[in-house]
Design a protein around this motif. Structure first.
Motif, PDB file in Angstrom:
ATOM      1  N   CYS A  76       0.758  -1.132  -0.104  1.00 23.28           N
ATOM      2  CA  CYS A  76       0.009  -0.055  -0.175  1.00 23.28           C
ATOM      3  C   CYS A  76       1.114   1.211  -0.107  1.00 23.28           C
ATOM      4  O   CYS A  76       1.327   1.643   0.868  1.00 23.28           O
ATOM      5  CB  CYS A  76      -0.965   0.232   1.013  1.00 23.28           C
ATOM      6  N   PRO A  77       1.273   1.778  -1.298  1.00 20.73           N
ATOM      7  CA  PRO A  77       2.039   3.096  -1.253  1.00 20.73           C
ATOM      8  C   PRO A  77       1.309   4.369  -0.930  1.00 20.73           C
ATOM      9  O   PRO A  77       0.453   4.684  -1.699  1.00 20.73           O
ATOM     10  CB  PRO A  77       2.679   2.998  -2.708  1.00 20.73           C
ATOM     11  N   ASN A  78       1.411   4.846   0.282  1.00 21.24           N
ATOM     12  CA  ASN A  78       0.839   6.092   0.768  1.00 21.24           C
ATOM     13  C   ASN A  78       1.793   7.305   0.292  1.00 21.24           C
ATOM     14  O   ASN A  78       2.882   7.288   0.742  1.00 21.24           O
ATOM     15  CB  ASN A  78       0.494   6.096   2.138  1.00 21.24           C
ATOM     16  N   ILE A  79       1.156   8.343  -0.295  1.00 19.00           N
ATOM     17  CA  ILE A  79       1.972   9.627  -0.702  1.00 19.00           C
ATOM     18  C   ILE A  79       1.445  10.722   0.004  1.00 19.00           C
ATOM     19  O   ILE A  79       0.133  11.001   0.229  1.00 19.00           O
ATOM     20  CB  ILE A  79       2.049   9.947  -2.178  1.00 19.00           C
ATOM     21  N   ASN A  80       2.268  11.371   0.852  1.00 14.24           N
ATOM     22  CA  ASN A  80       1.766  12.492   1.780  1.00 14.24           C
ATOM     23  C   ASN A  80       1.461  13.929   1.039  1.00 14.24           C
ATOM     24  O   ASN A  80       1.509  13.893  -0.123  1.00 14.24           O
ATOM     25  CB  ASN A  80       2.876  12.771   2.934  1.00 14.24           C
ATOM     26  N   ALA A  89      -3.200  20.255   5.698  1.00 14.35           N
ATOM     27  CA  ALA A  89      -3.684  18.856   4.982  1.00 14.35           C
ATOM     28  C   ALA A  89      -4.347  18.840   3.860  1.00 14.35           C
ATOM     29  O   ALA A  89      -4.643  20.111   3.478  1.00 14.35           O
ATOM     30  CB  ALA A  89      -4.551  18.236   6.074  1.00 14.35           C
ATOM     31  N   GLY A  90      -4.506  17.733   3.185  1.00 17.70           N
ATOM     32  CA  GLY A  90      -5.190  17.676   1.767  1.00 17.70           C
ATOM     33  C   GLY A  90      -6.520  17.688   1.651  1.00 17.70           C
ATOM     34  O   GLY A  90      -7.160  18.250   2.887  1.00 17.70           O
ATOM     35  N   PRO A  91      -7.284  17.477   0.719  1.00 17.90           N
ATOM     36  CA  PRO A  91      -6.698  16.771  -0.402  1.00 17.90           C
ATOM     37  C   PRO A  91      -6.106  17.374  -1.399  1.00 17.90           C
ATOM     38  O   PRO A  91      -5.729  16.871  -2.527  1.00 17.90           O
ATOM     39  CB  PRO A  91      -8.223  16.018  -1.015  1.00 17.90           C
ATOM     40  N   SER A 118      -1.858   8.920   3.215  1.00 18.25           N
ATOM     41  CA  SER A 118      -1.097   8.949   4.503  1.00 18.25           C
ATOM     42  C   SER A 118      -2.254  10.092   5.288  1.00 18.25           C
ATOM     43  O   SER A 118      -3.333  10.658   5.047  1.00 18.25           O
ATOM     44  CB  SER A 118      -0.104  10.267   4.048  1.00 18.25           C
ATOM     45  N   GLY A 119      -1.709  10.281   6.485  1.00 13.63           N
ATOM     46  CA  GLY A 119      -2.329  11.057   7.468  1.00 13.63           C
ATOM     47  C   GLY A 119      -2.909  12.370   7.189  1.00 13.63           C
ATOM     48  O   GLY A 119      -3.919  12.855   7.297  1.00 13.63           O
ATOM     49  N   ASP A 120      -1.858  13.063   6.457  1.00 15.39           N
ATOM     50  CA  ASP A 120      -2.129  14.549   6.184  1.00 15.39           C
ATOM     51  C   ASP A 120      -3.057  14.471   4.567  1.00 15.39           C
ATOM     52  O   ASP A 120      -3.518  15.731   4.506  1.00 15.39           O
ATOM     53  CB  ASP A 120      -0.955  15.089   6.071  1.00 15.39           C
TER      54      ASP A 120
END
Length: 322
Positions: A76-80, A89-91, A118-120
């Motif tokens: 699972c590749p998460n990108i911040n 924070a995003g999106p 990612s968390g953010d």
């Protein structure tokens, strides 16, 4: 007592041997992002106001050092949100130049699904199934890593905009597990996205028409305008040349037909007191805002002898220097 000691010793030894006989190696799965080709915008002209796309890719490689061989695993590749977000924070993601930002985002497909997890950033990372071979190694290559600079950013200031991103790849042996619950074995890779916005100007002109003239016993005036759009904060000047006959005096230009001329001039002001030319203080100048600015061009045909009837015309070249 002396008979019980060997028995206890043998019992403990038997347990220890039994434990050693049935011990299994600890599971050790690691997945990471490799061969990251970050999307690069290069010279990106934001002045037109449309979106700008760039394409990239990355690969996921997994290695198992225990019994993880000849099986499928989940990565699972998460990108911040990146450093350009300034902690927000995003999106939405941003690229940053000094104190200025431009909006953009990263996509895991053809510019529709935002790459998050990612968390953010929120959301869920894409679920990648990787097949491990007999040595416990496996790779999924060339996953899309696309980017789009958002539309309607024509008022951005010029500069080089960048942001650094972390790909946090988490993994699991259970292929039924979804990325929303995969939190183990994280490994990180960093890449940079950049876009350079250089100064630019766009000019749109319209004809100046003096109309139909029956006599030239008094001056004939006409007016037109050009729409000039220059990058925010960029200074510019607009020069008008001497026309088809390259006249040096801006007030003595020539409308021509079959070798006959009608003298006219172009001016920067409605009073027709400031000729508009191509040198020194005869040009128009200002600073761009990124939005289209109307600039009026004032024309005048002075009193003169009326030439033979017909269509008289001239071609003027407007040169914008920025």
């Amino acid at each position: 007592m002396s008979r019980m000691v060997p028995l206890r010793f043998l019992l403990v030894l038997a347990c220890a041997v039994a434990g050693a006989a049935f011990a299994t190696p600890a599971a050790a799965l690691s997945c990471s992002a490799v061969n990251v080709a970050a999307p690069t915008f290069g010279i990106a002209d934001l002045l037109s106001g449309g979106p700008i796309d760039a394409s990239g890719s990355l690969s996921i490689t997994c290695t198992g050092s225990g019994n993880e061989k000849n099986i499928n695993v989940v990565a699972c590749p998460n990108i911040n949100a990146g450093t350009g977000n300034g902690g927000a924070a995003g999106p939405q993601r941003y690229l940053k130049s000094g104190n200025s930002q431009v909006r953009f985002n990263l996509y895991q497909d053809a510019f529709t699904t935002i790459w998050s997890g990612s968390g953010d950033m929120g959301g869920i990372a894409p679920r990648i199934v990787v097949a491990l071979d007999g040595n416990g190694n496996g790779t999924v290559s060339n996953l899309p890593l696309n980017a789009t600079l958002a539309a309607s950013q024509n008022t951005a200031v010029t500069g080089t905009y960048t942001s650094n991103f972390t790909v946090d790849v988490r993994s699991a042996i259970d292929t039924a597990q979804q990325c929303s619950s995969v939190v183990t074995n994280p490994t990180s890779t960093i890449f940079t996205v950049a876009a350079t916005y250089v100064a630019n100007c766009i000019v749109a002109t319209s004809d100046l028409n003096f109309g139909t003239i029956g006599r030239l016993s008094s001056a004939v005036d006409a007016e037109t305008s050009m729409a000039l759009t220059c990058s925010n904060g960029s200074s510019y000047t607009v020069a008008l040349n001497g026309g088809s006959q390259n006249v040096a005096d801006p007030s003595q230009r020539r409308l021509s037909r079959a070798g006959v001329d009608v003298i006219y001039g172009l001016y920067r002001d409605a009073a027709r007191s400031q000729p508009w030319g191509a040198s020194g203080g005869t040009m128009v100048g200002s600073t761009g805002t990124g939005n289209a600015v109307p600039i009026s061009v004032f024309g005048r045909i002075p009193i003169q002898a009326l030439p033979p009837p017909g269509l008289y015309q001239d071609t003027i070249i407007a040169t914008v220097t920025y």
